[in-house]
Write an enzyme that holds these catalytic residues in place. Structure first.
Site, PDB file in Angstrom:
ATOM      1  N   GLY A  80     -36.755 -16.997  50.159  1.00 31.44           N
ATOM      2  CA  GLY A  80     -37.280 -18.185  49.813  1.00 31.44           C
ATOM      3  C   GLY A  80     -37.888 -18.582  51.273  1.00 31.44           C
ATOM      4  O   GLY A  80     -39.000 -18.766  51.585  1.00 31.44           O
ATOM      5  N   ASN A 161     -31.749 -29.363  47.640  1.00 30.17           N
ATOM      6  CA  ASN A 161     -30.952 -28.588  47.841  1.00 30.17           C
ATOM      7  C   ASN A 161     -29.180 -29.194  47.373  1.00 30.17           C
ATOM      8  O   ASN A 161     -28.513 -29.238  47.112  1.00 30.17           O
ATOM      9  CB  ASN A 161     -30.761 -27.462  48.019  1.00 30.17           C
ATOM     10  CG  ASN A 161     -31.558 -27.765  49.981  1.00 30.17           C
ATOM     11  OD1 ASN A 161     -32.445 -28.571  49.839  1.00 30.17           O
ATOM     12  ND2 ASN A 161     -30.654 -27.213  50.928  1.00 30.17           N
ATOM     13  N   GLN A 189     -34.377 -23.750  44.272  1.00 29.18           N
ATOM     14  CA  GLN A 189     -33.200 -24.089  43.615  1.00 29.18           C
ATOM     15  C   GLN A 189     -33.835 -24.598  42.376  1.00 29.18           C
ATOM     16  O   GLN A 189     -32.490 -24.808  41.350  1.00 29.18           O
ATOM     17  CB  GLN A 189     -32.827 -25.268  44.461  1.00 29.18           C
ATOM     18  CG  GLN A 189     -32.416 -25.721  45.663  1.00 29.18           C
ATOM     19  CD  GLN A 189     -31.361 -24.578  45.298  1.00 29.18           C
ATOM     20  OE1 GLN A 189     -30.279 -25.103  44.604  1.00 29.18           O
ATOM     21  NE2 GLN A 189     -30.369 -24.572  46.556  1.00 29.18           N
ATOM     22  N   HIS A 211     -31.510 -15.149  45.360  1.00 29.79           N
ATOM     23  CA  HIS A 211     -30.378 -15.388  45.315  1.00 29.79           C
ATOM     24  C   HIS A 211     -29.556 -16.594  44.891  1.00 29.79           C
ATOM     25  O   HIS A 211     -28.725 -16.643  45.238  1.00 29.79           O
ATOM     26  CB  HIS A 211     -29.843 -15.388  47.329  1.00 29.79           C
ATOM     27  CG  HIS A 211     -29.857 -16.410  47.814  1.00 29.79           C
ATOM     28  ND1 HIS A 211     -28.515 -17.276  48.200  1.00 29.79           N
ATOM     29  CD2 HIS A 211     -30.362 -16.546  48.990  1.00 29.79           C
ATOM     30  CE1 HIS A 211     -29.092 -17.874  49.245  1.00 29.79           C
ATOM     31  NE2 HIS A 211     -30.117 -18.117  49.333  1.00 29.79           N
ATOM     32  N   THR A 249     -42.965  -0.848  54.246  1.00 24.48           N
ATOM     33  CA  THR A 249     -42.446  -0.373  52.887  1.00 24.48           C
ATOM     34  C   THR A 249     -41.945  -1.841  51.495  1.00 24.48           C
ATOM     35  O   THR A 249     -40.932  -1.462  52.014  1.00 24.48           O
ATOM     36  CB  THR A 249     -42.401   0.610  53.003  1.00 24.48           C
ATOM     37  OG1 THR A 249     -43.532   1.556  53.181  1.00 24.48           O
ATOM     38  CG2 THR A 249     -41.312   1.564  51.112  1.00 24.48           C
ATOM     39  N   CYS A 336     -27.280 -24.182  54.903  1.00 19.77           N
ATOM     40  CA  CYS A 336     -28.178 -24.587  56.000  1.00 19.77           C
ATOM     41  C   CYS A 336     -27.558 -25.805  57.224  1.00 19.77           C
ATOM     42  O   CYS A 336     -27.977 -25.348  58.665  1.00 19.77           O
ATOM     43  CB  CYS A 336     -29.970 -24.150  55.589  1.00 19.77           C
ATOM     44  SG  CYS A 336     -30.531 -23.648  54.438  1.00 19.77           S
TER      45      CYS A 336
END
Length: 392
Positions: A80, A161, A189, A211, A249, A336
């Site tokens: 994100g 969030n 979220q 995630h 890649t 965070c």
């Protein structure tokens, strides 16, 4: 969900789904072949490479189906935060000749705020950081007052969030477009929890984080409205992967996992949203029954994510409550900012007193939450709150 997730312990109630989600076992099953057998480089012109390339394109289509766009609109990223950086920095630098102004708001994720600050510091952009009301919402009227013909981008998150508050994105996007600006939203979220049709939201760019919807960490996506003909400035320079916007890649297994997670989310909406809303409201009811006016809701009472309950308990701090309740895994604010003893900047920006902000708990539910867990969590939290209050 009837079957318990293998990573969740029976003695520990997980109420921190907004911080991260367990990877769904079906997502693990989807990605395993691309860790074991299908090792090819997606850019290689032989069958090993072609198998990997096809897997990425299937995953791209699954992400697109959840968002209601075409596969060509989807770029895979490393998460994100990278998607936010690519969207905001990419638009700003690509459209520098058209303007030097960006609008965002004070309760955005740090990936948005710090990217905007870097553009101010390094490239001379003007950034307007809009305030929010007592529920954490941005007023479209404030956007209208702040925007001008030099505005190149408006970036407002879909759902907060910490509080789960939803922003009035369609109204804000209409204002942005009327002035010739693009609209970006960090929807990390909300994707997978509620409907996130990019057409209905009116956005030109939208951030997805794997995630947060039962895929692994380290993978995300950015929706870019391809009919804009917009040439974003990349963050990573190298080969031509992801239409030249994300060099390196590709992590095939992670892309497959995100696609599978989006497919599962699409299959389970809206029944899962209704189930989570019921659990959220049950938890709120249990706290209110015992604490009465000592517990206060933070965030919008209605326009809010169905899984998110942010409350403040008077007379105690959120950190004290969680420390006294080790059987409940929750948080006091954004992951965070965890580790900081300061009150949540989000809650302070909403006008909450510091003492109320210190008493906040963020209790977030998910795919493996149950009525039994909600009832047990409420009993445990209330027991700790009562004990702390007696010790004051």
């Amino acid at each position: 969900m009837s079957l318990r997730h293998p990573g969740l312990r029976g003695d520990l109630i997980y109420l921190d789904y907004n911080a991260t989600t367990p990877i769904d076992p079906a997502v693990v099953d989807a990605m395993l072949p691309y860790l074991r057998e299908h090792f090819g480089n997606p850019s290689s012109a032989h069958s090993y490479g072609w198998a990997a390339h096809q897997a990425i394109e299937r995953a791209r289509a699954e992400v697109a189906a959840l968002l209601g766009c075409t596969p060509m609109d989807i770029i895979f990223t490393g998460g994100g935060s990278e998607s936010d950086n690519l969207a905001i920095r990419g638009v700003a630098l690509a459209r520098r000749a058209q303007g030097d102004h960006i609008i965002t708001q004070v309760t955005e994720h740090p990936a948005v705020l710090n990217t905007c600050r870097a553009l101010e510091r390094l490239h001379g952009f003007r950034v307007t950081y809009l305030p929010v009301d007592q529920h954490g919402r941005v007023s479209p009227e404030q956007v209208e007052r702040a925007i001008d013909r030099r505005t190149v981008l408006v970036s407002i998150m879909h759902a907060n969030n910490e509080t789960g508050t939803l922003q009035p994105l369609p109204e804000i996007a209409a204002i942005a477009h009327r002035y010739g600006a693009l609209m970006h939203s960090d929807a990390a979220q909300s994707v997978g929890k509620i409907a996130t049709s990019v057409a209905e939201l009116g956005v030109d760019l939208l951030t997805v984080a794997g995630h947060k919807l039962y895929a692994p960490k380290g993978v995300g996506a950015l929706y870019i409205r391809r009919d804009l003909g917009l040439n974003l400035e990349p963050i990573l320079y190298g080969g031509g992967q992801e239409h030249g916007l994300r060099a390196g890649t590709e992590n095939v297994a992670a892309c497959v996992a995100l696609g599978a997670a989006c497919r599962l989310a699409a299959e389970r909406l809206p029944s899962e949203s209704a189930r989570l809303r019921h659990l959220r409201d049950l938890l709120w009811q249990r706290l209110r029954e015992h604490l009465g006016d000592r517990v206060q809701l933070n965030g919008h009472p209605d326009e809010r994510l169905p899984n998110t309950l942010n409350v403040s308990i008077s007379g105690v701090s959120g950190e004290e409550v969680l420390a006294a309740t080790p059987e409940v895994a929750a948080s006091t604010g954004s992951a965070c900012h965890e580790g900081s003893t300061d009150p949540s900047p989000v809650l302070l920006a909403m006008g909450l007193a510091r003492e109320r902000a210190r008493g906040a708990l963020r209790l977030t539910l998910g795919r493996w939450s149950s009525v039994d867990e909600v009832e047990r969590a409420a009993v445990s939290l209330l027991r700790s709150i009562d004990a702390l209050t007696r010790n004051i």
